[in-house]
Structure formats: C-alpha cells, structure tokens
Design an enzyme around this catalytic site. Structure first.
Site, PDB file in Angstrom:
ATOM      1  N   GLY A   1      -3.671  -5.358   8.290  1.00 56.66           N
ATOM      2  CA  GLY A   1      -2.456  -4.927   7.621  1.00 56.66           C
ATOM      3  C   GLY A   1      -1.309  -4.593   8.553  1.00 56.66           C
ATOM      4  N   GLY A   2      -0.102  -4.595   7.969  1.00 54.11           N
ATOM      5  CA  GLY A   2       1.085  -4.168   8.691  1.00 54.11           C
ATOM      6  C   GLY A   2       1.813  -5.260   9.450  1.00 54.11           C
TER       7      GLY A   2
ATOM      8  N   CYS B   1       0.833  -1.208   0.000  1.00 54.03           N
ATOM      9  CA  CYS B   1       0.000   0.000   0.000  1.00 54.03           C
ATOM     10  C   CYS B   1       0.866   1.255   0.000  1.00 54.03           C
ATOM     11  CB  CYS B   1      -0.918  -0.008   1.225  1.00 54.03           C
ATOM     12  SG  CYS B   1      -2.108   1.349   1.249  1.00 54.03           S
TER      13      CYS B   1
ATOM     14  N   GLY C   1      -2.561 -10.132   4.550  1.00 48.40           N
ATOM     15  CA  GLY C   1      -2.441 -10.093   3.104  1.00 48.40           C
ATOM     16  C   GLY C   1      -1.156 -10.754   2.653  1.00 48.40           C
ATOM     17  N   SER C   2      -0.032 -10.066   2.811  1.00 53.62           N
ATOM     18  CA  SER C   2       1.241 -10.576   2.306  1.00 53.62           C
ATOM     19  C   SER C   2       1.657 -11.868   2.978  1.00 53.62           C
ATOM     20  CB  SER C   2       2.345  -9.525   2.476  1.00 53.62           C
ATOM     21  OG  SER C   2       2.556  -9.220   3.852  1.00 53.62           O
TER      22      SER C   2
ATOM     23  N   HIS D   1      16.139  -8.544  16.360  1.00 48.84           N
ATOM     24  CA  HIS D   1      16.338  -9.453  15.228  1.00 48.84           C
ATOM     25  C   HIS D   1      17.694 -10.143  15.347  1.00 48.84           C
ATOM     26  CE1 HIS D   1      12.903  -8.433  12.539  1.00 48.84           C
ATOM     27  NE2 HIS D   1      12.894  -7.347  13.274  1.00 48.84           N
TER      28      HIS D   1
ATOM     29  N   ARG E   1     -13.386   1.452  -4.372  1.00 46.45           N
ATOM     30  CA  ARG E   1     -12.792   1.283  -3.042  1.00 46.45           C
ATOM     31  C   ARG E   1     -11.910   2.475  -2.694  1.00 46.45           C
ATOM     32  NH1 ARG E   1      -8.808  -0.676   0.288  1.00 46.45           N
ATOM     33  NH2 ARG E   1      -9.578  -2.069   1.927  1.00 46.45           N
TER      34      ARG E   1
END
Length: 507
Positions: A351-352, A317, A373-374, A490, A419
């Site tokens: 999202g995110g 996005c 989504g991803s 990480h 949309r």
C-alpha cells in the site's frame, strides 16, 4: 529504549516517513536499465521476476488478474470475500490455465451429453476434452471442432461418443521431454497430446497452447511442474481453517493470512497452526499486516515465510483517520525489515504507492516486493465494474474495510468483517468502516501498466547504480525533502496538456 516501542519516549514521538518525504540519491552507475535484474523473493520459497503483487481485494484480484500477474512475472493474491468453493475454483483456474504438463486433466465420459461437454469447456476455458472410461482408460478426444456443425438443439441428447475422435490417437508416454512433445505436436498438426501409461490410462496432457504461452511470457511465475503459481488469502476466524485446507487441495502455492492488524494472537496462532500442518508442508505462509519491528518479529517467531507491511497507507483506507493508528509506510517497512532480514524472511510493502519511483523507495527501505491496489484496480483484468463518466472510462475500486465490503456477503456471513475484527457485529448499521468506495481511471491491459512500473524501477536502478534488487537494497540511500522539494519533484509552472502513460498528476 526504542521510541517505536515505548509509551513514554525521550521525544514526544518518533519521526515517520512515507514515500513523498524522501528521494533516492543518485550514485555512480554503469547499469543499463534494460539489463537490470528485478528478480526478488515474495516468501522463503517463492521467487518472482518482477517484484509486484496484486492485492487480495474484491475489486483487484480474482482468477483473471491472478493469471495475468503470474504471466507478467509477478503474483496475484486471490481475495477471500467469496465462498470457500468459489475461491478454490479460482485457484484451480489459475493452476490449470497454463502447464508444462497437465497432471490432472479435465476429462469427460463417452456417455455425457454435448451440452455437458460444452459447459465444461466454457467453465475451464478450454477447447476440448479427453474422453475416458470409468477406469481412466483413454477412449478418444472431443473438441469444439467435433461439435461445430452439430445443431445446438441436439446438444441435450447427443452423446460425446457419437462425435468424438476415437482411439487410436497420437499419444506419448509419461515423462516425455518437452522438445520431443513439441515435435510430435508439430509433426501430426495436433493441439493436444495425451500422456498414457502402459495400460492406456490417461496420466497427463500437453497442449500446444502451453508452448505458445511459454514463448510469449518467458518470465512467468511457475511451479516446478510448469504451472502458474497461485496465492490466496485466508483469515483466522470461523471457517478459516476449512478454507485453508480446501485451497491447499485446489493447488494453492501460497497462503496469505490476511488481517488489518497482524500483531495479534489469533493471527499468530493461525500461522503457527498452518506451519505445523503436514498437509501444508509445501505451501508458503505469509502473515500480515504489521507496521512495527515488534509486529514483524512476532510473525518471524510464529514461523512465517513472508511478512506483509502496511497499516493504513492505501488510497481507499481510512484506518489512520478512524482509529488514529498507523505508521507512515517508508518507516513501517524499514522497521519490519530490521526483524525480518536477519531471519531471512522477505518483506512485502503493501500500500501507499502512487508512482513507479515509490517501488524503488519501498525496496531501499527494506521491502523485497510490493503489493499494489489502486495502481492495478484500473486495468482490464481486474474484476471491478467498468464505469463511463462524461465519456471517460473508470473502474470501481473499494477498500476491504469499506461498508460495502464489510457487508458484501449479507447477514449469513461476515464478508470482510473478520479482517477488521468485527466478525461479532451483527447489524450493518453498527459496523465501523475503515475504508471508502470510489473509482480509478481505466488504464488498459495489465501488461502495459506493469511495463511502465517495472520500467520506472529499472530507471531507479540505473540512477543508483544497482544491477539487482539486493544491490538496490544495499546501495540505495535516502535524502529527506521538504514540501517545497516535493513540489519541485512534480511538473510545475506549466499547464499539462498530454499525460504520460506513467504519470497522471498529483493525487
């Protein structure tokens, strides 16, 4: 005055936090991860055993993904960048894919050809059909076994009545108990049990496949009749009302009124109209997307059963860059929850999310479920195209605000333009995209991916001492971190040689 609502706040701007800005504080715990309860609410009347939804995107959720998501205990939202009839067909496929009892079974007449029978079986992915006359009286059953040795060259002129297994068949009355039905299937070594009334009319069908699926997927998201739940997206422009009514007729359990900016009169009117429609009385209505407390409150006032939160956090996005508008997702979820929770309206964080730990962070911020989504675009069940690049597998993934999605259905329709409130744009070169197109690594079957995602959530619940989602919302506490803290979170100071199934490095 709330700085989120003020044009001239006391400071220049309120602080917005997203998932990389926070960690969850560990707390005293006697929770065993495998025993943590991840059951949560999608909307007022829809409960899922895992708090995951697949996004209503054309490279994420069509019928195959929706079926797989429901079997895993989540929910898939069918995208709307297809014709009304096609979206309704996909809803029907989800509802028919698995049933405690098929109350409206697909049937065929005795004078249909084998070619017609074969086409129907292929369309609905079933192995056989009950044969009924014009009055609905059961005459027999025809299965793939009956036509196995019929030459394909005869399909166009051979009739079903010539190969079907005629009555009398093993049947049962409507209302038979599941255990009794299973016993009949086993006793007679049959795969399908027709249910008939006193006049011999077909009223339902029970298949052995449904018992097998129930054992294989014990936490599947189902309705009161044992069918998988189906959710579908609708808009508010043009044929949106016709689409919504057609989807309800097809059996949709949830309608998601889905736009890029849900705090608008057009969407609120659509929600109100759906909630007032008698035909939609048994259907939950979710509205979105919003990113502020005021936006969530407007949806609550309109009568929604669930609220979808997120403006611009998705990996594909570009709304926050193109329009300069949005709220970092942890803050957006928290703001929306302040309006939604007192009203008993569940929140969906849309999202995110990059890692399983972000699911727990979203829930602590105030979400009841999350929409992905991803993270799901790369699974085998997604509709995205499989691509090979230098020997590695990827699947295509694009935002619904990307140029390809906006113009997907050509000049005769709006694609996903409405949309993004660009339905009035005629020429493609005048469109203003708010998303990109790309690819994500192929991740294998959905079941393996959801296992890792929910496994990570259960580890979060162990560390925070929360045995359930509500307790996680109540007990969870954040600590803000710096960029150095994020780097420390990480893997660092090492060359990674083998990727874990739930970690693929910083994106």
């Amino acid at each position: 005055m709330d700085p989120m609502q003020s044009g001239m706040p006391e400071t220049l701007a309120p602080l917005g936090l997203t998932f990389d800005d926070v960690l969850l504080l560990p707390a005293e715990s006697d929770v065993i991860p495998s025993e943590a309860d991840t059951t949560s609410k999608v909307s007022r009347n829809v409960t899922v055993s895992v708090p995951l939804l697949s996004s209503a995107m054309d490279t994420v959720t069509e019928s195959r993904m929706a079926i797989a998501m429901a079997r895993q205990g989540g929910l898939g939202v069918l995208h709307r960048s297809v014709s009304i009839d096609e979206q309704a067909r996909q809803v029907d496929l989800v509802k028919r894919s698995e049933s405690g009892m098929v109350t409206d079974p697909v049937t065929i007449g005795p004078d249909a050809t084998l070619a017609e029978m074969d086409a129907m079986c292929g369309h609905y992915r079933i192995s056989g059909l009950p044969v009924v006359d014009d009055a609905g009286v059961l005459m027999g059953i025809v299965t793939n076994r009956d036509i196995r040795f019929v030459p394909a060259t005869e399909y166009d002129h051979r009739l079903v009545r010539s190969v079907m297994t005629p009555m009398p068949l093993v049947t049962a009355p409507v209302g038979i108990k599941p255990d009794d039905a299973f016993a009949l299937l086993g006793e007679h070594k049959i795969e399908k049990l027709p249910l008939v009334d006193g006049d011999g009319r077909l009223k339902g069908l029970i298949t052995v496949k449904d018992f097998v699926k129930s054992e294989e997927y014990p936490n599947a998201t189902k309705d009161a009749e044992g069918r998988l739940l189906s959710a579908a997206a609708v808009g508010f422009f043009g044929d949106a009302w016709e689409r919504a009514m057609t989807l309800i007729d097809a059996g949709a359990d949830v309608l998601v009124v889905d736009t890029a900016h849900g705090h608008t009169s057009a969407l609120l009117d659509m929600v109100g109209k759906l909630k007032a429609e008698p035909k939609a009385a048994g259907v939950d209505v979710i509205g979105g997307n919003v990113a502020t407390r005021a936006g969530a409150q407007a949806l609550v006032d309109a009568g929604v059963d669930g609220i979808k939160v997120g403006i611009g956090p998705g990996s594909i996005c570009t709304t926050r860059v193109v329009a300069g508008v949005g709220v970092p997702q942890v803050t957006a979820i928290n703001e929306a929850a302040q309006a939604a929770r007192p009203a008993g309206v569940p929140v969906i964080g849309d999202g995110g999310l990059q890692y399983s730990g972000d699911i727990a962070k979203a829930i602590v911020a105030g979400a009841d479920t999350v929409m992905l989504g991803s993270l799901l675009a790369g699974v085998a069940e997604s509709p995205g195209e499989l691509i090979f690049i230098n020997g590695k597998q990827f699947k295509s993934y694009r935002g619904m605000g990307s140029l390809g999605a906006l113009r997907k259905r050509g000049a005769s329709d709006t694609g996903s333009r409405d949309r993004y409130f660009q339905a009035d744009v005629v020429a493609d070169d005048e469109l203003v995209p708010e998303g990109i197109e790309g690819q994500v690594p192929f991740r294998g079957p959905l079941g393996s991916v959801t296992q890792q995602l929910i496994g990570g959530l259960r580890q979060s619940m162990f560390y925070t001492g929360a045995s359930g989602i509500t307790e996680l919302q109540q007990r969870g506490r954040f600590v803000r971190i710096t960029s150095a803290g994020l780097k420390e979170s990480h893997p660092h100071d090492i060359q990674m040689t083998v990727e874990a199934p739930n970690y693929s490095g910083r994106r």
